[in-house]
Design a protein around this motif. Sequence first.
Motif, mmCIF file in Angstrom:
data_model
loop_
_atom_site.group_PDB
_atom_site.id
_atom_site.type_symbol
_atom_site.label_atom_id
_atom_site.label_comp_id
_atom_site.label_asym_id
_atom_site.label_seq_id
_atom_site.Cartn_x
_atom_site.Cartn_y
_atom_site.Cartn_z
ATOM 1 N N TYR A 1 0.810 -1.216 0.000
ATOM 2 C CA TYR A 1 0.000 0.000 0.000
ATOM 3 C C TYR A 1 0.841 1.263 0.000
ATOM 4 O O TYR A 1 0.323 2.348 0.213
ATOM 5 C CB TYR A 1 -0.910 -0.003 1.226
ATOM 6 C CG TYR A 1 -1.885 -1.144 1.230
ATOM 7 C CD1 TYR A 1 -2.755 -1.306 0.151
ATOM 8 C CD2 TYR A 1 -1.944 -2.062 2.261
ATOM 9 C CE1 TYR A 1 -3.655 -2.357 0.126
ATOM 10 C CE2 TYR A 1 -2.832 -3.117 2.238
ATOM 11 C CZ TYR A 1 -3.684 -3.260 1.169
ATOM 12 O OH TYR A 1 -4.573 -4.289 1.136
ATOM 13 N N LEU A 2 2.136 1.104 -0.157
ATOM 14 C CA LEU A 2 3.002 2.274 -0.050
ATOM 15 C C LEU A 2 3.803 2.492 -1.331
ATOM 16 O O LEU A 2 5.001 2.226 -1.381
ATOM 17 C CB LEU A 2 3.949 2.107 1.145
ATOM 18 C CG LEU A 2 3.265 1.868 2.496
ATOM 19 C CD1 LEU A 2 4.275 1.523 3.569
ATOM 20 C CD2 LEU A 2 2.456 3.090 2.893
ATOM 21 N N PRO A 3 3.129 2.985 -2.361
ATOM 22 C CA PRO A 3 3.813 3.133 -3.646
ATOM 23 C C PRO A 3 4.965 4.135 -3.607
ATOM 24 O O PRO A 3 5.867 4.078 -4.426
ATOM 25 C CB PRO A 3 2.699 3.610 -4.586
ATOM 26 C CG PRO A 3 1.659 4.193 -3.702
ATOM 27 C CD PRO A 3 1.734 3.443 -2.408
ATOM 28 N N LEU B 1 4.643 10.782 7.882
ATOM 29 C CA LEU B 1 3.550 9.814 7.994
ATOM 30 C C LEU B 1 2.501 10.080 6.924
ATOM 31 O O LEU B 1 1.956 9.149 6.329
ATOM 32 C CB LEU B 1 2.917 9.862 9.382
ATOM 33 C CG LEU B 1 3.771 9.283 10.502
ATOM 34 C CD1 LEU B 1 3.069 9.417 11.841
ATOM 35 C CD2 LEU B 1 4.103 7.816 10.239
ATOM 36 N N ASN B 2 2.240 11.353 6.653
ATOM 37 C CA ASN B 2 1.253 11.691 5.632
ATOM 38 C C ASN B 2 1.750 11.371 4.231
ATOM 39 O O ASN B 2 1.044 10.747 3.456
ATOM 40 C CB ASN B 2 0.862 13.166 5.723
ATOM 41 C CG ASN B 2 -0.196 13.395 6.793
ATOM 42 O OD1 ASN B 2 -1.360 13.051 6.593
ATOM 43 N ND2 ASN B 2 0.209 13.927 7.925
ATOM 44 N N SER B 3 2.975 11.803 3.939
ATOM 45 C CA SER B 3 3.419 11.686 2.555
ATOM 46 C C SER B 3 3.940 10.302 2.227
ATOM 47 O O SER B 3 3.677 9.781 1.156
ATOM 48 C CB SER B 3 4.482 12.751 2.252
ATOM 49 O OG SER B 3 5.642 12.477 3.004
ATOM 50 N N LYS B 4 4.671 9.689 3.151
ATOM 51 C CA LYS B 4 5.244 8.384 2.821
ATOM 52 C C LYS B 4 4.312 7.241 3.163
ATOM 53 O O LYS B 4 4.327 6.205 2.506
ATOM 54 C CB LYS B 4 6.564 8.177 3.575
ATOM 55 C CG LYS B 4 7.685 9.053 3.079
ATOM 56 C CD LYS B 4 9.005 8.648 3.721
ATOM 57 C CE LYS B 4 10.119 9.561 3.248
ATOM 58 N NZ LYS B 4 11.125 9.744 4.295
ATOM 59 N N PHE B 5 3.525 7.417 4.217
ATOM 60 C CA PHE B 5 2.724 6.281 4.693
ATOM 61 C C PHE B 5 1.218 6.474 4.535
ATOM 62 O O PHE B 5 0.444 5.604 4.870
ATOM 63 C CB PHE B 5 3.048 6.007 6.172
ATOM 64 C CG PHE B 5 4.434 5.500 6.378
ATOM 65 C CD1 PHE B 5 4.722 4.165 6.183
ATOM 66 C CD2 PHE B 5 5.458 6.354 6.728
ATOM 67 C CE1 PHE B 5 6.006 3.680 6.361
ATOM 68 C CE2 PHE B 5 6.757 5.883 6.898
ATOM 69 C CZ PHE B 5 7.022 4.552 6.712
#
Lengths: 263, 562
Positions: free
Chosen positions: B54-56, B125-129
């Motif tokens: 889920y982490l493109p 956390l917002n941008s990577k995850f």
Amino acid sequence: MQQQEIHNFLEQYFQANECSIAENNTGYLTVQLTVELDKELMNRPFYWHYLEKTGGIPNPMKLTFITSKQDTPDSIKGETIYFGSPRLHQIFQSTKNLASFIRLYENHDHKNKQTALFPWLCMNVKISYKCDRKKDIFKSIGLQMINGKMVDDFHDHLLQIPLTPKIPDYSFTLSPLIKPKSGMARIENYLSSTIEVDDHSWADEANKRWEKDLALLNHFYEDEEKKNDSYEVERKALQEQYEPKVIISFINGGMFYLTEDAI
Amino acid sequence: MTIQMEFDTSWQEDFLHRIENDGPWGNWELFKLAVDVEKHLVVPEFEGLQAPKYLPNLTPLPHQLETAKQVIENMNGKAILADEVGLGKTIEAGLILKEYMIRGLVKKVLILVPASLVNQWAMELNSKFFIPAITQRKSYVWDQYDVVVSSIDTAKRNPHRDIIYKQDYDLIIIDEAHKLKNNKTKNYEFVQNLKKKFCLLLTATPIQNRIEEIFNLVSLLKPGHLGSEAVFFEKYKRESRSLSDDEHLKELVNKVMIRNRRGDTGIEWTKRHVETIPIKFSIQERDLYDSITDLRNESDWVQASTFSVMTLQREACSSREAVYYTLKNMLQKKENPSIAYKEQIQSLITKVEAIKQNSKAEKALELIQAINDKVIIFTEYRATQLYLQWFLKQHNITSVPFRGGFKRGKKDWMRELFQKRAQVLIATEAGGEGINLQFCNHIINFDLPWNPMRLEQRIGRIHRLGQEKDVMIYNFAIKGTVEEHILKLLYEKIHLFEKVIGELDDILTKLDFGNIDDYLVDIFAGSASEGEMRIKMENLTSMIEFANQIREGDSHAAAGNS
């Protein structure tokens, strides 16, 4: 869910809700919301309240969703949608809310022939085995409400059958012998019995881990005369962390009227 | 066994009602979509990681994935993540958090980090995850949002404290957790009373000085894992500092701690180049330094505080401003100072005033001009920091200050200014932690901290994942001063700078004394003569070397590697 699947999902969701799709390109999707969907998704009750009071012309929003940044020209402004984005989960939730319950008839082609339709109760559920870890099982159960026949993977069966919200011509529904309420109970019992016979070594293991950590905790605090608050907090935390539970949550369900040999 | 089952029955009434009233009914397309969505959200196995798919925007490194898996599958979601500086503990924590969220085991999350990292955590956390983390700004944030990032200093104060205790957190993450090594502090007590269902403690330096610290840290995470306090200290001396002395203890700690080392990760790191720059005092600076050193022979002073003589000596190596500030303080704080005492101080102040230039600052200027790129200057003293800022401005070099005491927003702003506008960032010790500056690759150590771990943290700000260039470290030391001794001992004889990150704390934990700072004070301040000092230094050096040999002997069996 990959980005392409998300894109397809959004497309289907908005189409199913009768929104017109203004642009549909690789990478992004622009939709014109209907009044209903604007109210469902945009969270602006004051606007709608004001409009209804003043009798103005409703102007539901137009939204652009970007499902792939690389494939979208910079000039396109919109919300980037990804798995985990609050907007997508809002739409997931809305999908469930808008279609929790359903009633459909088999659109059979028995032309000009009186056809009896048998009532089925369908329940789609998620069974979660939960301790400090978790796994889920999706179950779709159908119960024929005259003879009590129970069918697994009912949803997959339904996908093979043409269905319509209006009862087809020359068709009549049979009255269920099993009341909906007791039908639900039968399905519940059936699920319980299948769960009971499943392998629950995971729960034994979790209980062991729990006992072990609890013993450590007791040992840590044993010197203290009176167990203090932090002991209680920790003890409760261990319970929440490890206690094995099976949680059966409802996804959606409905009444389906099908021909005798449909399933 | 009988297993506890919870049926969700909230929908039944509604369903029956609709059957009774024949509707309203949903749309078949949406009904099918809802089932599809659920099928996607179902996690069919207890084991394995769902998060990576889920982490493109993120390609986790193998050691990060392995760590996340370990924590979830073998540590039951309670762990100390103790990777060496710069290996991406934040990424590991993010992976674990994401995994629990996907599996629906975690909803409400509290993340406590140093003030300077609050925004960065929330952003990552917002941008990577894709985790909607919110930074704490108003007190209502605690109950209104699920994932909140805050500084511990804010969180522990009321009204926040009471509101936080009322929340039902599923996961608590604490960054720079080594600050919780002392169980007598308010911060420790605050965290101890939080309900920790799942909990991650992040630290690059799980033990700085003594074994007591690891006991406190582990007991916070998992009380009783190392036994009760009394039993533990009966078995292991409070003052001892090595985990590896005891196989059993090491094994226990390894059950709750994961420590990846640079060497084990197989990642190519950029190099470190270390250059010592010896600097000569001007006549006036030398005069001040020598007068301070002479104080040690005056009985009045020795009793008062050998420590303040040490401090003054070190300050004299930094800037006259630093000395002046301390002298003024000494004068103000002393009750009923004798005339001799006042005169003594006054004569030192006169010597301070006689100094016309700062030899180190001039060298720094020269170096900065030659580098012609971004530079971080670290100093231990606030007065030096202010002076340097002024000094650089005189020479048209843009600089921004950085201090631990800055508010969160100001720290972010300073970092931003440094990245976009200024050439130099001047940081005091407190600025050493909790800020990532990998866009810069030059560090000037204007003066040196005595605890090498602190130095490691300074360098760790730039020598971390994401640093693309070799890292240049310039150490300033004034010839013929305590500073030169320190540099020789700690940083040259034992080649600390050349060590791969993380070997250092290994070695230090093997040393046979508690606190390295205390030891150094004893050497430099407690020695009656140059000779005694030299002997003590030799001793320390051989101890460090000895520890290093043991360490190499049992290289990777060292504390905390899994």
